[in-house]
Write a protein that holds these residues in place. Sequence first.
Motif, PDB file in Angstrom:
ATOM      1  N   LYS A 113       0.815  -1.223   0.000  1.00 47.36           N
ATOM      2  CA  LYS A 113       0.000   0.000   0.000  1.00 47.36           C
ATOM      3  C   LYS A 113       0.844   1.267   0.000  1.00 47.36           C
ATOM      4  O   LYS A 113       0.432   2.291  -0.538  1.00 47.36           O
ATOM      5  N   ILE A 114       2.024   1.210   0.651  1.00 47.26           N
ATOM      6  CA  ILE A 114       2.818   2.433   0.778  1.00 47.26           C
ATOM      7  C   ILE A 114       4.023   2.474  -0.161  1.00 47.26           C
ATOM      8  O   ILE A 114       4.842   3.376  -0.073  1.00 47.26           O
ATOM      9  N   GLY A 115       4.104   1.496  -1.064  1.00 45.81           N
ATOM     10  CA  GLY A 115       5.087   1.574  -2.131  1.00 45.81           C
ATOM     11  C   GLY A 115       6.436   0.920  -1.892  1.00 45.81           C
ATOM     12  O   GLY A 115       7.403   1.246  -2.571  1.00 45.81           O
ATOM     13  N   TRP A 116       6.508  -0.024  -0.977  1.00 45.21           N
ATOM     14  CA  TRP A 116       7.777  -0.731  -0.797  1.00 45.21           C
ATOM     15  C   TRP A 116       8.056  -1.580  -2.023  1.00 45.21           C
ATOM     16  O   TRP A 116       7.144  -2.146  -2.637  1.00 45.21           O
ATOM     17  N   LYS A 117       9.316  -1.691  -2.353  1.00 46.22           N
ATOM     18  CA  LYS A 117       9.725  -2.549  -3.472  1.00 46.22           C
ATOM     19  C   LYS A 117       9.791  -4.011  -3.029  1.00 46.22           C
ATOM     20  O   LYS A 117       9.537  -4.913  -3.812  1.00 46.22           O
ATOM     21  N   PHE A 118      10.174  -4.244  -1.790  1.00 47.48           N
ATOM     22  CA  PHE A 118      10.241  -5.589  -1.226  1.00 47.48           C
ATOM     23  C   PHE A 118      10.435  -5.522   0.282  1.00 47.48           C
ATOM     24  O   PHE A 118      10.612  -4.442   0.841  1.00 47.48           O
ATOM     25  N   ILE A 119      10.421  -6.704   0.887  1.00 46.64           N
ATOM     26  CA  ILE A 119      10.680  -6.853   2.324  1.00 46.64           C
ATOM     27  C   ILE A 119      11.845  -7.822   2.470  1.00 46.64           C
ATOM     28  O   ILE A 119      11.897  -8.854   1.779  1.00 46.64           O
ATOM     29  N   GLU A 120      12.758  -7.491   3.372  1.00 44.90           N
ATOM     30  CA  GLU A 120      13.881  -8.386   3.670  1.00 44.90           C
ATOM     31  C   GLU A 120      13.847  -8.770   5.140  1.00 44.90           C
ATOM     32  O   GLU A 120      13.260  -8.072   5.961  1.00 44.90           O
TER      33      GLU A 120
END
Length: 150
Positions: free
Chosen positions: A110-117
């Motif tokens: 929703k807030i535009g992150w490219k990915f999660i690590e």
Amino acid sequence: MQLSIKKANLKDYYHVAEMAAKLFSELGERTILIKELSDVCKDLLRKDNYTVFLAFWEEECIGMITIYEVTSMYARGLMGVIQELYVLPAMRSDGIGAKLIGEAKEHGSKIGWKFIEVGAPSPKKWGRTISFYKGLGFEEKGPRLRLKFN
């Protein structure tokens, strides 16, 4: 009653501290008192780029995920970093961890992150944890290293 997941706010600091204390104790750092973490939790929950989701079974807090939003050229913008993920031992393998990660993914999307690590623990000792993340679509990208300041 059933499982519910909510985004934590400042009033939830005790639950966050409680889950963190249990996690750190389980990881063998030492027995951590909730009291030691309360002020840290309050400070973190006030930050715009720090998000916690809590899992509840009825009124009992049974798990949490904490995510920090960072900006990096590597990500070409915003990304999320899972700092802590914890589910009470008796509740593991019930899909709660996956639901917490699902909330983090939805939030980041929703807030535009490219990915999660997430920093991966030692595969020898924590193979089940590595398998859990891979089963949710995470890819191995190498270990994370740390330099401590005194």
